[in-house]
Design a protein around this motif. Structure first.
Motif, mmCIF file in Angstrom:
data_model
loop_
_atom_site.group_PDB
_atom_site.id
_atom_site.type_symbol
_atom_site.label_atom_id
_atom_site.label_comp_id
_atom_site.label_asym_id
_atom_site.label_seq_id
_atom_site.Cartn_x
_atom_site.Cartn_y
_atom_site.Cartn_z
ATOM 1 N N MET A 1 19.905 69.360 6.408
ATOM 2 C CA MET A 1 20.857 68.280 6.664
ATOM 3 C C MET A 1 20.263 66.917 6.316
ATOM 4 O O MET A 1 20.917 66.090 5.655
ATOM 5 N N LEU B 1 28.349 71.970 7.691
ATOM 6 C CA LEU B 1 27.758 72.683 8.816
ATOM 7 C C LEU B 1 28.831 73.105 9.801
ATOM 8 O O LEU B 1 29.555 72.268 10.336
ATOM 9 N N HIS C 1 24.471 67.491 13.269
ATOM 10 C CA HIS C 1 25.450 66.731 12.503
ATOM 11 C C HIS C 1 24.915 65.334 12.195
ATOM 12 O O HIS C 1 24.255 64.708 13.041
#
Length: 523
Positions: free
Chosen positions: A97, A250, A65
């Motif tokens: 990401m 995600l 994250h």
């Protein structure tokens, strides 16, 4: 040799996770995340780092994250040359990401520089670029769970399943004669896709997240959660408009797709078309497919290939959804601070027949939090937008443990010989969890650190603070002046129009000018 802990982020806030551990001549970071939320909080990403990047020997990353990994490209660009240690799944996800975060940084800088209300202001430079992000990703090195590795001299580290998202881990550290556990983000019990969190017992110090430290959710099964989603979808379709779901690219997106595909296959939501309008979410889904045989709750099927699901990548496809009605639109970011969700909110918030469904945590100061708190008008990209759509919420999709689960997780780590640090939570959540931990005697010492503080850690003894934090950094946390300005700006014209006497209206305008001028520096 003593172990010290420096807190660089996620203290009394839920973003910007970054902890520095020093033992002997070695220094490692546990996470290196981006601050997200209000403009004041995001501005911390531009501040000088509290350490010299080239002095850091390694980073141990809990998960992918962005609030835990999003400053890695800046760290590398400014001189870090060590290894980023993480699980194999996290390494796979980081490629997408970080690259996406770099593109967003570039896009947001360009967009803000072209806003009419910033005309004449100094140009904003992106914190890092997509190219920087890909260079950082190449420094990742995968390690398996529950096996020791040495990221730097004097440090032994082991990763444990945190049950939060694909590849997430808690971090066990041994250094300077001290045994420490960093929770990372802890997932709830019975979460889709993943086994429950797991890690050892008996630590000198534990650093635990407290995102939901002030609330307990009703414990429901995945089927019960699907019934809640079914109700929202059916009611949204009955209203005739779109169902827009701000979602994290995600994990949350993939959980929703798992449930929607099941509901659709069972003919419980009709023929609703689902559009995943997030290139990042679509790329992250390919990683989930890669590890599909390891995921729970899928029944061995590729749930992401259901015929009702359409993956939107190009901008033209996204814009075509402006004229759509009756669709389910999943778009990032989950807190509505960037990405295509802002586009869909601009077009759907003013429509009474539309529904906005929140399924994730909304940090203080974020656009999502402002909408969820009942704002009648919001500002999106410098434009006022009326909120007429139905605003709904489902809390059972959280990827974070609630209060009861956090307390159980902390108790399961016992005995804690020294200090329990509580971070990664807003002030109320942390304070409430801390009171309960103290009342139950789960740790001899409970500390709520602030950004900038440094602690000396010893075996079997409470941590000792050796450096105080920076009060000015705390002022950036939570709802900031730009949130309050947006509230005022979106209602100002209407409020002035409600003053019926033209002279009184002009007097009010003149008085506002006098107040603002009284605070302005002389030219």
């Amino acid at each position: 040799m003593t172990l010290s802990l420096a807190v660089h982020g996620a203290a009394r806030t839920v973003t910007g996770s970054c902890l520095e551990l020093r033992a002997g001549g070695s220094r490692i970071l546990l996470d290196c995340g981006l601050f997200q939320g209000s403009r004041s909080l995001e501005a911390l990403n531009y501040e000088a780092l509290a350490f010299e990047p080239s002095s850091i020997d390694a980073v141990v990353l809990s998960h992918a994250h962005i609030d835990h990994s999003g400053l890695l490209p800046r760290l590398v660009a400014e001189g870090f040359s060590g290894t980023i240690w993480c699980t194999i799944e996290t390494s796979d996800l980081l490629e997408f990401m970080l690259a996406d975060a770099g593109r967003i940084q570039e896009y947001e800088a360009e967009r803000r520089n072209h806003r009419r209300d910033r005309a004449g202001d100094e140009l904003i430079a992106p914190i890092y670029t997509e190219a920087d992000a890909l260079v950082a990703w190449q420094r990742a090195r995968a390690v398996p769970l529950a096996e020791w590795f040495e990221p730097a001299p004097g440090f032994r580290v082991k990763l444990w399943n945190a049950g939060h998202i694909l590849g997430s881990a808690s971090v066990e550290v041994e250094a300077g004669g001290v045994r420490l556990l960093y929770s990372g983000d802890i997932g709830p019990d019975n979460k889709a896709f993943h086994a429950d969190p797991d890690s050892p017992t008996g630590f000198d110090h534990v650093i635990c997240e407290a995102t939901y430290g002030d609330r307990s959710r009703e414990q429901i099964s995945i089927e019960a959660r699907r019934r809640l989603l079914e109700t929202e979808i059916v009611e949204a379709r009955a209203r005739g408009g779109n169902l827009v779901i701000p979602t994290f690219a995600l994990e949350r997106t993939q959980e929703l797709l798992l449930d929607i595909s099941k509901l659709s296959s069972d003919d419980r939501i009709g023929t609703a078309a689902v559009f995943v309008d997030s290139p990042l979410a679509n790329r992250a889904t390919t990683v989930f497919r890669k590890y599909a045989d390891q995921l729970e709750d899928t029944g061995g099927r590729d749930v992401f290939a259901h015929p009702s699901i359409h993956y939107v990548n190009d901008v033209s496809g996204s814009m075509m959804l402006n004229s759509t009605s009756g669709a389910i639109i999943l778009a990032a970011s989950g807190m509505c601070e960037a990405g295509r969700i802002r586009h869909h909110l601009f077009y759907n918030l003013p429509r009474r027949e539309s529904t906005i469904l929140f399924v994730g945590f909304q940090a203080e100061g974020s656009l999502g939090r402002v909408i969820l708190d009942g704002a009648k008008r919001v500002r999106i990209s410098g434009r006022d937008v009326m909120v007429r759509a139905q605003i709904r919420r489902i809390e059972s999709y959280s990827a974070h443990a609630d209060q009861a689960e956090l307390l159980a997780w902390i108790e399961a780590r016992a005995p804690i010989g020294g200090t329990l640090f509580l971070g990664h939570g807003e002030r109320g959540a942390i304070d409430e969890l801390g009171k309960l931990v103290t009342a139950r005697g789960l740790a001899p010492s409970v500390i709520v650190p602030e950004i900038g503080e440094v602690y000396e850690l010893n075996a079997g003894a409470p941590a000792r603070r050796t450096k105080t934090g920076k009060p000015e950094l705390q002022e950036a946390i939570g709802r900031d002046w730009q949130n309050n300005y947006a509230d005022l700006a979106t209602s100002l014209k209407r409020r002035l129009a409600n003053i019926r006497d033209a002279r009184d209206r002009q007097t009010a305008i003149d008085e506002m000018r006098r107040v603002l001028d009284s605070y302005s520096a002389p030219i």
